[in-house]
Design a protein around this motif. Structure first.
Motif, PDB file in Angstrom:
ATOM      1  N   UNK A  35      -6.310  -2.161  -3.319  1.00 68.66           N
ATOM      2  CA  UNK A  35      -6.172  -3.620  -3.265  1.00 68.66           C
ATOM      3  C   UNK A  35      -5.690  -4.147  -1.921  1.00 68.66           C
ATOM      4  N   UNK A  36      -5.323  -3.257  -1.008  1.00 64.23           N
ATOM      5  CA  UNK A  36      -4.818  -3.699   0.297  1.00 64.23           C
ATOM      6  C   UNK A  36      -5.846  -4.589   0.993  1.00 64.23           C
TER       7      UNK A  36
ATOM      8  N   UNK B 132       0.832  -1.215   0.000  1.00 63.36           N
ATOM      9  CA  UNK B 132       0.000   0.000   0.000  1.00 63.36           C
ATOM     10  C   UNK B 132       0.859   1.255   0.000  1.00 63.36           C
ATOM     11  N   UNK B 133       1.519   1.498  -1.122  1.00 61.39           N
ATOM     12  CA  UNK B 133       2.443   2.638  -1.206  1.00 61.39           C
ATOM     13  C   UNK B 133       2.069   3.619  -2.313  1.00 61.39           C
ATOM     14  N   UNK B 134       0.907   3.408  -2.950  1.00 62.43           N
ATOM     15  CA  UNK B 134       0.451   4.388  -3.930  1.00 62.43           C
ATOM     16  C   UNK B 134      -1.079   4.370  -4.010  1.00 62.43           C
ATOM     17  N   UNK B 135      -1.628   5.361  -4.657  1.00 61.88           N
ATOM     18  CA  UNK B 135      -3.073   5.557  -4.772  1.00 61.88           C
ATOM     19  C   UNK B 135      -3.791   4.288  -5.228  1.00 61.88           C
TER      20      UNK B 135
ATOM     21  N   UNK C  54      -5.807   3.760   4.529  1.00 65.58           N
ATOM     22  CA  UNK C  54      -6.222   2.812   3.495  1.00 65.58           C
ATOM     23  C   UNK C  54      -7.715   2.524   3.625  1.00 65.58           C
ATOM     24  N   UNK C  55      -8.183   2.346   4.864  1.00 59.85           N
ATOM     25  CA  UNK C  55      -9.597   2.052   5.104  1.00 59.85           C
ATOM     26  C   UNK C  55     -10.489   3.194   4.625  1.00 59.85           C
ATOM     27  N   UNK C  56     -10.083   4.419   4.872  1.00 56.02           N
ATOM     28  CA  UNK C  56     -10.847   5.589   4.421  1.00 56.02           C
ATOM     29  C   UNK C  56     -10.824   5.662   2.894  1.00 56.02           C
ATOM     30  N   UNK C  57      -9.675   5.409   2.323  1.00 49.88           N
ATOM     31  CA  UNK C  57      -9.503   5.433   0.870  1.00 49.88           C
ATOM     32  C   UNK C  57     -10.444   4.433   0.197  1.00 49.88           C
TER      33      UNK C  57
END
Length: 251
Positions: free
Chosen positions: A135-136, A127-130, A215-218
């Motif tokens: 997919x995380x 999880x290092x980009x938009x 990540x969860x918010x994204x």
């Protein structure tokens, strides 16, 4: 997607529509640089049948058309008149997923360099980009066992896939599955982007990892911008571009 009225006499209107959409998908993947000579596969289940369509083994993806796609069952038996063979590695893997997963109507497996590089790295997709953040927690992994031509590997492929829709074959390449061709296409598009950016970021130095709470918010907010019939608008936009260049895929 608009379709031409002309179709094979031996197939239904639903099958002809599926053939045209799959042929378009092959051409779009090739246009994007995601094809690999005459190898790799995109398959689509024929609506209402226990059969699916696959590329003729021997043709470039830029040569695939609606009429030359090969209709086969999960055992690789041809269900249509075709002079072209089918790659055993294609129907072994794709036939397994189509046969065991009633929701898996569209499946793609590629060998793009960036996606293969991520599959070959110890950490896999991070999880290092938009794009990667989408997919995380939603990616599965399967250890490399060589070319996928042995049916007995199927049990492990299914077990490792679990409830995910992306399976990274380690040291090999990704498999993306979808309920629709549009879903599969757009998820693959984002996965490919995620891999390209990860490879470039790692080449520059140590990537910045996005915290789990972000990540969860994204992932939650993705639904705020997603259109109905996930991926369809994207697919149809690329079909329009394809048609401005070449319409032979419709034949």
């Amino acid at each position: 997607m608009a379709t031409q009225p002309r179709q094979q006499e031996s197939c239904s209107e639903a099958e002809w529509t599926a053939r045209q959409e799959l042929a378009a998908c092959y051409r779009i993947f090739d246009m994007m640089g995601w094809s690999e000579s005459i190898y790799n596969h995109i398959t689509l289940r024929v609506p209402g049948e226990e059969a699916f369509l696959i590329n003729p083994y021997g043709l470039l993806w830029s040569e695939v058309t609606a009429s030359n796609l090969v209709k086969i069952d999960s055992q690789g038996n041809k269900l249509c008149a075709s002079p072209w063979p089918v790659n055993k590695a294609g129907f072994t893997q794709h036939g397994l997923f189509h046969g065991a997963l009633d929701w898996a109507h569209a499946i793609v497996h590629t060998h793009t360099p960036d996606a293969m590089a991520v599959c070959s790295s110890a950490d896999g997709l991070t999880p290092t980009n938009f794009y990667a953040c989408f997919f995380a927690g939603n990616v599965a992994y399967h250890d490399f066992e060589g070319i996928t031509v042995r049916a007995e590997e199927g049990e492990r492929l299914l077990r490792n896939l679990g409830d995910k829709r992306v399976l990274m074959l380690r040291n090999h390449g990704p498999v993306v599955l979808g309920e629709t061709l549009y879903e599969m296409f757009f998820n693959y598009y984002m996965l490919q982007r995620a891999c390209e950016i990860q490879v470039k970021t790692c080449a520059l130095g140590r990537p910045v990892t996005v915290p789990p709470e972000v990540v969860a918010v994204h992932q939650r907010d993705r639904d705020e911008v997603a259109l109905k019939d996930f991926g369809r608008a994207d697919f149809e936009a690329w079909v329009r571009k394809l048609d401005r260049m070449d319409t032979s895929w419709r034949e």
